[in-house]
Write an enzyme that holds these catalytic residues in place. Structure first.
Site, PDB file in Angstrom:
ATOM      1  N   VAL A 149      20.118  20.515  43.076  1.00  0.00           N
ATOM      2  CA  VAL A 149      21.237  19.587  43.168  1.00  0.00           C
ATOM      3  C   VAL A 149      21.484  19.130  44.608  1.00  0.00           C
ATOM      4  CG1 VAL A 149      23.140  21.227  43.554  1.00  0.00           C
ATOM      5  CG2 VAL A 149      23.521  19.186  42.121  1.00  0.00           C
ATOM      6  N   ASN A 227      14.841  30.752  40.935  1.00  0.00           N
ATOM      7  CA  ASN A 227      15.367  29.395  40.882  1.00  0.00           C
ATOM      8  C   ASN A 227      14.935  28.584  42.089  1.00  0.00           C
ATOM      9  OD1 ASN A 227      18.058  31.060  39.527  1.00  0.00           O
ATOM     10  ND2 ASN A 227      17.076  29.424  38.384  1.00  0.00           N
ATOM     11  N   ARG A 235      -3.573  32.592  39.269  1.00  0.00           N
ATOM     12  CA  ARG A 235      -4.357  32.690  40.497  1.00  0.00           C
ATOM     13  C   ARG A 235      -3.535  32.404  41.755  1.00  0.00           C
ATOM     14  NH1 ARG A 235      -7.247  31.024  36.434  1.00  0.00           N
ATOM     15  NH2 ARG A 235      -6.455  28.889  36.591  1.00  0.00           N
ATOM     16  N   ASP A 282      26.441  32.389  43.752  1.00  0.00           N
ATOM     17  CA  ASP A 282      26.169  30.962  43.974  1.00  0.00           C
ATOM     18  C   ASP A 282      27.335  30.138  43.433  1.00  0.00           C
ATOM     19  OD1 ASP A 282      24.776  28.747  44.883  1.00  0.00           O
ATOM     20  OD2 ASP A 282      23.510  28.579  43.096  1.00  0.00           O
TER      21      ASP A 282
END
Length: 394
Positions: A149, A227, A235, A282
């Site tokens: 955002v 996140n 790999r 957060d």
């Protein structure tokens, strides 16, 4: 259940008594924290302080170190970017104190240089606000493809003025800087780290080799693990795999059941454990606000079902307090209660060098939280001072 009955004024030495107490490492039954001049003097059996004035917690209450949140964007209807002032900090701290947080790393998300300048200029006054532990500058040195955002138009490469800004901030209080290591020139992380800034990797598309170089330069952690970062592949470990693999790295994680799948929460807990994993919120302005949604840098953010999203569906931070994160760590992550409490207090305090926070030991700050049987906050103390008035649980 009502809040505890408090007798705080008067004596220089007093106690908070609890039928169960967690000191940051271990549980004690029928114990008390003795407080003098805003510091922990000792943790003793409750019988040893029978005649001492203080606070009696309800029978089913748990006393623990106050929570330390490494990532708090806002609260009480206030976004730090909009109000990088002592008054803005008071509103945010007050909202989160109701959820057991006694030390916040106030977080500035990506914005123009003038907003960071405003924070730097006001830093000393903001840091003096009771409950502010330091600062977290999340961006603007981020990868556009992992910006979430964050506004695309403000993302940039750090310049000499940014090194000076962050050094000034770190000289005032502990400071985290989240950046994408692939987006900054070689030596950038080392310069920030040498100035006292704690560099976290986040909003980044870095591969494992890039993460390793960042660690060699001084990066110590990852912001909101899983996140806005490169993921594990067959790999290429990406940032997630590199963090899980490298014992030098810690991480914050949002345990709200929306940002990270429960299986990944359990994986992070099993691998990183209560030494390298810190619970974070957060949190956004909606916490402690009756308004619900809010405006983020000109964009409407909606709150529905506990989920904060922009109009395009992008997650826009989280709507929860630390006591809820602790409950989720137990119920979703599978953490023991002791580990959940430590990941919300002692672990984050250690990560950012907050000496005297996160544990109830002699000489520590008397930052405490009292929780009811459902792990909901009923009272907090910062430097031995109770919230006024203590929050009540009906």
């Amino acid at each position: 259940m009502s809040a505890p009955e408090t007798a705080r004024s008067g004596p220089d030495r007093w106690a908070v008594r609890a039928s169960r107490l967690f000191d940051g490492d271990a549980f004690h039954e029928a114990a008390a924290v003795v407080i003098e001049a805003g510091r922990v003097l000792a943790v003793v059996p409750e019988a040893d302080v029978a005649a001492m004035p203080g606070t009696h917690l309800p029978e089913d209450a748990l006393l623990a170190p106050g929570f330390v949140d490494l990532q708090v964007n806002g609260g009480g209807g206030v976004l730090l970017n909009d109000a990088p002032t002592p008054e803005g900090a008071v509103a945010i701290v007050t909202a989160h104190r109701a959820h057991g947080s006694t030390g916040l790393m106030l977080t500035l998300i990506s914005d123009g240089p003038s907003v960071l300048d405003a924070l730097v200029e006001a830093a000393a006054d903001i840091a003096a606000v009771r409950g502010v532990a330091g600062f977290h500058v999340e961006g603007p040195f981020l990868a556009p493809e992992r910006r979430g955002v964050h506004r695309l138009d403000v993302l940039r490469i750090p310049d000499e003025a940014d090194f000076r800004r962050l050094a000034r901030l770190a000289a005032v209080a502990p400071t985290i800087l989240t950046l994408a290591p692939e987006r900054v020139p070689a030596g950038t992380i080392r310069r920030f780290a040498e100035s006292g800034v704690r560099v976290f990797i986040g909003h980044s598309q870095a591969d494992a080799a890039c993460v390793a170089r960042a660690v060699e330069e001084g990066a110590i952690g990852a912001t909101h693990l899983f996140n806005a970062m490169s993921q594990i592949g067959p790999r290429e470990p990406g940032i997630v795999g590199a963090v899980l693999d490298d014992a030098r790295l810690c991480a914050g994680i949002i345990a709200d059941g929306l940002h990270v799948h429960e299986a990944n929460l359990r994986l992070a807990y099993r691998v990183l454990g209560p030494r390298r994993l810190a619970l974070v919120t957060d949190a956004m302005p909606s916490v402690g606000s009756e308004e619900g949604g809010f405006v983020l840098q000109g964009r409407a953010i909606a709150l529905e079902g506990g989920r904060l999203t922009a109009r395009d569906g992008t997650l826009a931070g989280a709507h929860l307090g630390m006591d809820e994160v602790v409950r989720n760590a137990v119920n979703m992550m599978g953490a023991s209660l002791g580990d959940a409490l430590a990941m919300a207090s002692a672990v984050p305090a250690r990560i950012v060098g907050l000496a005297g926070r996160g544990r109830l030991v002699k000489g520590a700050r008397a930052d405490l939280v009292a929780l009811d049987a459902d792990l909901r906050t009923i009272a907090t103390w910062i430097d031995g001072e109770p919230a006024q008035p203590p929050r009540k649980i009906e």
